[in-house]
Write an enzyme that holds these catalytic residues in place. Structure first.
Site, PDB file in Angstrom:
ATOM      1  CB  SER A   1      -6.082   0.712  14.021  1.00 24.29           C
ATOM      2  OG  SER A   1      -7.161   1.906  14.359  1.00 24.29           O
TER       3      SER A   1
ATOM      4  CE1 TYR B   1      -9.112  -0.344   9.672  1.00 21.52           C
ATOM      5  CE2 TYR B   1      -9.692   0.548  11.624  1.00 21.52           C
ATOM      6  CZ  TYR B   1      -8.687   0.567  10.506  1.00 21.52           C
ATOM      7  OH  TYR B   1      -7.803   1.218  10.629  1.00 21.52           O
TER       8      TYR B   1
ATOM      9  N   GLY C   1       0.903  -1.129  -0.086  1.00 22.05           N
ATOM     10  CA  GLY C   1      -0.036  -0.145   0.021  1.00 22.05           C
ATOM     11  C   GLY C   1       0.589   1.193  -0.034  1.00 22.05           C
ATOM     12  CB  ALA C   2       4.560   1.754  -0.891  1.00 18.67           C
ATOM     13  CG  ASN C   3      -0.833   3.181  -4.411  1.00 21.61           C
ATOM     14  OD1 ASN C   3      -1.199   2.894  -2.966  1.00 21.61           O
ATOM     15  ND2 ASN C   3      -1.651   2.812  -5.270  1.00 21.61           N
ATOM     16  CB  THR C   4      -1.998   6.696  -1.366  1.00 16.09           C
ATOM     17  OG1 THR C   4      -2.853   7.849  -0.781  1.00 16.09           O
ATOM     18  CG2 THR C   4      -2.684   5.259  -0.466  1.00 16.09           C
ATOM     19  N   GLY C   5      -0.633   7.887   1.154  1.00 11.91           N
ATOM     20  CA  GLY C   5      -0.806   7.776   2.570  1.00 11.91           C
ATOM     21  C   GLY C   5       0.634   7.742   3.361  1.00 11.91           C
ATOM     22  CB  ILE C   6       0.903   5.555   6.668  1.00 10.46           C
ATOM     23  CG1 ILE C   6      -0.162   6.366   7.546  1.00 10.46           C
ATOM     24  CG2 ILE C   6       1.829   4.906   7.417  1.00 10.46           C
ATOM     25  CD1 ILE C   6      -0.892   5.790   8.500  1.00 10.46           C
ATOM     26  N   GLY C   7       2.011   4.712   3.934  1.00 11.16           N
ATOM     27  CA  GLY C   7       2.793   3.731   3.138  1.00 11.16           C
ATOM     28  C   GLY C   7       3.863   4.376   1.899  1.00 11.16           C
TER      29      GLY C   7
END
Length: 318
Positions: A177, A202, A48-54
């Protein structure tokens, strides 16, 4: 008189919150990775490195000289992010590979390609996730939250585990989380078919992340591979895209919400800080050590769920 004071307080509350926002945000954003470790020659995978924290996690690791794989579902978006990181850091060893955690075939294909391409893997950051999705199932029939957030990362970790052992000392970071406190493992309703609540689904998956981390640490003791779970804080990201209510709440309290760069600090702390090996299996929050003591964490039945169930489902049967 009391009523008048209460009325004045209510009228002043928005102004007071606005004035206090910088201090509150600073407090909520406390905890910065202070490690100066450099990573030349090290290989890292961030899901998930294409946005946000990643994205911010991958950028910092690339800045430190690592060869970084952006494992993401949207390859086109990933390529744009890779070019941005390459330009920002000067590190050209930022690579994009397709990984859809909702499809075990995609997970296996990613792992097969990576293992053929790389001789080492020093850091695996299981960062990708979904939140508050309408009820849906993965390509293999799992409820989406548990399928992506837990089972998908379970399979990916298992397929890359031998490479991590061969590259020891190495680390696995699982992004969980604070919502795990509301999570429960409902054995009679694992796929959400009997009853379903997107928010609780979640929470259940985030609890599974922590339990998986603890059990993985126990099984990997002495192998040179250590594992940690993290709570990044409340972060401005695309994670809330499925919930209009959450997007509204994020906008309303935007003064108090972390940036993705701030949210990445706990993952970076666990990936980089020296001497953290003795805390393998523990949960970190705001880049600080936090050990969770809860009665059901020691249940053999629960650990059976986070290890035996996924192993049978995603590794042996599919």
């Amino acid at each position: 008189m009391v009523e008048l004071l209460l009325l004045l307080l209510l009228l002043l509350l928005p102004f007071l919150l606005y004035m206090a926002a910088p201090q509150i945000r600073k407090m909520l954003s406390s905890g910065v990775c202070t490690s100066t470790v450099q990573l030349p020659g090290k290989v890292v995978v961030v899901t998930g490195a294409n946005t946000g924290i990643g994205k911010e996690t991958a950028k910092e690791l690339a800045q430190r000289g690592a060869r970084v794989y952006l494992a993401c579902r949207d390859v086109e978006k990933g390529e744009l992010v890779a070019k941005e990181i390459q330009t920002t850091t000067g590190n050209q060893q930022v690579l994009v590979r397709k990984l859809d955690l909702s499809d075990t075939k995609s997970i296996r294909a990613f792992a097969k390609g990576f293992l053929a391409e790389e001789k080492h893997l020093h850091i695996l950051i299981n960062n990708a996730g979904v939140m508050m999705c309408p009820y849906s199932k993965t390509a293999d029939g799992f409820e989406m939250h548990i399928g992506v957030n837990h089972l998908g990362h379970f399979l990916l970790t298992h397929l890359l585990l031998e490479k991590l052992k061969e590259s020891a000392p190495s680390r696995i970071v699982n992004v969980s989380s604070l919502a795990h406190h509301l999570g429960r493992i409902h054995f009679h309703n694992l796929q959400g078919e009997k009853f379903y609540n997107a928010g609780l689904a979640y929470c259940h998956s985030k609890l599974a992340n922590i339990l998986f981390t603890q059990e993985l640490a126990r099984r990997l003791k002495g192998s040179g591979v250590t594992t940690y779970s993290v709570h990044p804080g409340t972060v401005q990201s695309e994670l809330v895209r499925h919930s209009s209510f959450m997007r509204w709440m994020w906008w309303l309290f935007s003064f108090f919400i972390k940036t993705p760069q701030q949210g990445a600090q706990t993952s970076l702390h666990c990936a980089l800080t020296e001497g953290l090996e003795i805390l393998s299996g523990n949960h970190f929050r705001y880049a600080c050590y936090l050990f969770l003591k809860m009665r059901f964490y020691c249940s053999k039945e629960i650990f059976g769920f986070v290890w035996v169930y996924p192993f049978l489902k995603v590794h042996c049967l599919i």
